[in-house]
Design a protein around this motif. Structure first.
Motif, PDB file in Angstrom:
ATOM      1  N   LYS A  74       0.858  -1.179   0.000  1.00 42.02           N
ATOM      2  CA  LYS A  74       0.000   0.000   0.000  1.00 42.02           C
ATOM      3  C   LYS A  74       0.898   1.234   0.000  1.00 42.02           C
ATOM      4  N   VAL A  75       0.884   1.954  -1.115  1.00 42.85           N
ATOM      5  CA  VAL A  75       1.806   3.072  -1.316  1.00 42.85           C
ATOM      6  C   VAL A  75       1.018   4.360  -1.525  1.00 42.85           C
ATOM      7  N   VAL A  76       1.474   5.436  -0.882  1.00 44.47           N
ATOM      8  CA  VAL A  76       0.933   6.773  -1.106  1.00 44.47           C
ATOM      9  C   VAL A  76       2.049   7.640  -1.652  1.00 44.47           C
ATOM     10  N   VAL A  77       1.803   8.278  -2.775  1.00 42.10           N
ATOM     11  CA  VAL A  77       2.764   9.215  -3.351  1.00 42.10           C
ATOM     12  C   VAL A  77       2.188  10.617  -3.225  1.00 42.10           C
ATOM     13  N   VAL A  78       2.929  11.502  -2.594  1.00 44.44           N
ATOM     14  CA  VAL A  78       2.498  12.888  -2.425  1.00 44.44           C
ATOM     15  C   VAL A  78       3.329  13.761  -3.357  1.00 44.44           C
ATOM     16  N   GLY A  79       2.679  14.303  -4.359  1.00 45.39           N
ATOM     17  CA  GLY A  79       3.364  15.140  -5.340  1.00 45.39           C
ATOM     18  C   GLY A  79       3.457  14.448  -6.680  1.00 45.39           C
ATOM     19  N   ALA A  80       2.834  15.036  -7.711  1.00 43.01           N
ATOM     20  CA  ALA A  80       2.865  14.456  -9.057  1.00 43.01           C
ATOM     21  C   ALA A  80       3.464  15.436 -10.049  1.00 43.01           C
ATOM     22  N   GLY A  81       4.338  16.323  -9.557  1.00 34.42           N
ATOM     23  CA  GLY A  81       4.969  17.320 -10.414  1.00 34.42           C
ATOM     24  C   GLY A  81       6.285  16.846 -10.985  1.00 34.42           C
ATOM     25  N   GLY A  82       7.371  17.596 -10.724  1.00 38.43           N
ATOM     26  CA  GLY A  82       8.662  17.286 -11.318  1.00 38.43           C
ATOM     27  C   GLY A  82       9.132  15.881 -11.034  1.00 38.43           C
ATOM     28  N   THR A  83       9.439  15.574  -9.775  1.00 41.78           N
ATOM     29  CA  THR A  83       9.916  14.240  -9.428  1.00 41.78           C
ATOM     30  C   THR A  83       8.783  13.222  -9.454  1.00 41.78           C
ATOM     31  N   GLY A  84       7.598  13.616  -8.990  1.00 41.19           N
ATOM     32  CA  GLY A  84       6.472  12.685  -8.953  1.00 41.19           C
ATOM     33  C   GLY A  84       6.090  12.157 -10.321  1.00 41.19           C
ATOM     34  N   SER A  85       6.064  13.034 -11.326  1.00 46.64           N
ATOM     35  CA  SER A  85       5.678  12.594 -12.667  1.00 46.64           C
ATOM     36  C   SER A  85       6.756  11.733 -13.308  1.00 46.64           C
ATOM     37  N   ALA A  86       8.008  11.835 -12.818  1.00 41.09           N
ATOM     38  CA  ALA A  86       9.075  10.951 -13.287  1.00 41.09           C
ATOM     39  C   ALA A  86       9.059   9.626 -12.543  1.00 41.09           C
ATOM     40  N   PHE A  87       8.697   9.667 -11.276  1.00 46.48           N
ATOM     41  CA  PHE A  87       8.742   8.475 -10.437  1.00 46.48           C
ATOM     42  C   PHE A  87       7.549   7.547 -10.648  1.00 46.48           C
ATOM     43  N   LEU A  88       6.372   8.088 -10.864  1.00 41.59           N
ATOM     44  CA  LEU A  88       5.168   7.259 -10.942  1.00 41.59           C
ATOM     45  C   LEU A  88       5.203   6.230 -12.076  1.00 41.59           C
ATOM     46  N   PRO A  89       5.664   6.570 -13.283  1.00 39.96           N
ATOM     47  CA  PRO A  89       5.779   5.513 -14.303  1.00 39.96           C
ATOM     48  C   PRO A  89       6.734   4.400 -13.886  1.00 39.96           C
ATOM     49  N   SER A  90       7.800   4.745 -13.180  1.00 41.21           N
ATOM     50  CA  SER A  90       8.727   3.724 -12.677  1.00 41.21           C
ATOM     51  C   SER A  90       8.052   2.859 -11.623  1.00 41.21           C
ATOM     52  N   LEU A  91       7.219   3.462 -10.785  1.00 41.13           N
ATOM     53  CA  LEU A  91       6.495   2.694  -9.772  1.00 41.13           C
ATOM     54  C   LEU A  91       5.531   1.718 -10.435  1.00 41.13           C
ATOM     55  N   ALA A  92       4.917   2.147 -11.545  1.00 45.06           N
ATOM     56  CA  ALA A  92       4.027   1.247 -12.288  1.00 45.06           C
ATOM     57  C   ALA A  92       4.818   0.088 -12.905  1.00 45.06           C
ATOM     58  N   ARG A  93       6.023   0.366 -13.370  1.00 45.80           N
ATOM     59  CA  ARG A  93       6.894  -0.698 -13.888  1.00 45.80           C
ATOM     60  C   ARG A  93       7.273  -1.669 -12.776  1.00 45.80           C
ATOM     61  N   LEU A  94       7.530  -1.135 -11.600  1.00 43.42           N
ATOM     62  CA  LEU A  94       7.852  -1.997 -10.463  1.00 43.42           C
ATOM     63  C   LEU A  94       6.665  -2.894 -10.123  1.00 43.42           C
ATOM     64  N   HIS A  95       5.471  -2.317 -10.120  1.00 44.51           N
ATOM     65  CA  HIS A  95       4.258  -3.102  -9.873  1.00 44.51           C
ATOM     66  C   HIS A  95       4.153  -4.256 -10.865  1.00 44.51           C
TER      67      HIS A  95
END
Length: 272
Positions: free
Chosen positions: A19-40
């Motif tokens: 169960k993961v919560v990501v706070v912030g979908a801007g500069g770093t968040g928008s780069a990190f979230l696709p990687s998190l989906a790849r990890l999933h």
């Protein structure tokens, strides 16, 4: 001299979805979230029962200056960042993640195995820590950056113990003090103006280190380091080992390890 510690993933995170919560979908968040989906996706393919269940918080909308510098496109301008990122990944990767187009504040209670902070102010970091403490959270992964440098720090909430990973607030309490925020958060008038304030590469560099840390934790089940400092100006990346001596250099003193009780011999038991 203290001995380095190997941190082991909690058993519960092997037995069910993270169960993961990501706070912030801007500069770093928008780069990190696709990687998190790849990890999933990788976790599920490797037999993990559930992969990652993610919720993304961000109350901001896409501006023209975000296009090209963050993970957004001209047609995205005016839409909520959290909704865009989550809907995009759900459609492309088959996830069922949730978006909360609002700010994490005193009304929010976070319940998660992992809270990832992709924010750029002390006030926002303080709000994340307080919301996590109001709820039930195990890990806090801070992904912070300045112009051309930043840090990725994985820590744990809970009572202090010799082997608990110190989180950002333990190592750098100043980074949770909103009074020390700089008055430089005025929106940029153009992308060129934004790039004068911040490297085009720093968000991706921080995201890669966060991604690698979580991948290592999942794939090997353990970590020998819990923080990484990135400096693009010098081209250096410095990991911080899981070692009380290393933490002490930042001013954090971990409680001493418990001393095992000596076992009584059979002769001494007979005499008593």
């Amino acid at each position: 001299m203290s001995q380095p510690i190997t941190h082991t993933i909690p058993q519960v995170m092997i037995q069910r979805a993270w169960k993961v919560v990501v706070v912030g979908a801007g500069g770093t968040g928008s780069a990190f979230l696709p990687s998190l989906a790849r990890l999933h996706h990788a976790m599920v393919e490797l037999g993990h029962p559930g992969g990652i269940e993610c919720t993304v918080f961000d109350d901001d909308t896409v501006s023209e200056t975000n296009v090209g510098r963050q993970g957004f496109y001209p047609n995205d301008v005016g839409q909520h960042k959290a909704l865009l990122m989550v809907n995009r990944l759900n459609n492309l990767m088959g996830t069922r993640w949730n978006a909360e187009p609002r700010r994490v504040d005193s009304s929010v209670r976070l319940d998660a195995d992992l809270v990832v902070g992709c924010v750029d102010s002390r006030r926002a970091r303080h709000a994340i820590v307080q919301a996590a403490k109001r709820g039930r959270c195990s890990y806090y992964l801070d992904c912070g950056n300045e112009t051309d440098r930043g840090q990725v720090i994985l820590g744990e909430f809970g009572k202090a113990r010799h082997d608990r990973l110190p989180h950002l607030g333990d190592l750098f309490p100043d980074l949770l003090n909103a009074k020390n925020d700089k008055g430089d958060d005025t929106p940029s008038c153009s992308m060129a103006d934004a790039l004068r304030k911040q490297s085009l590469v720093i968000n991706q560099a921080i995201s890669v280190q966060a991604f690698n840390l979580l991948w290592t934790l999942f794939r090997t089940g353990s970590l020998t380091y819990s923080a990484v400092f990135v400096n693009l100006a010098t081209g250096r990346t410095n990991p911080i080992p899981i070692d009380p001596a290393a933490w002490a250099r930042f001013g954090y003193e971990a409680p001493p390890a418990p001393v095992p009780k000596a076992r009584k011999s059979r002769k001494s038991k007979a005499k008593s």
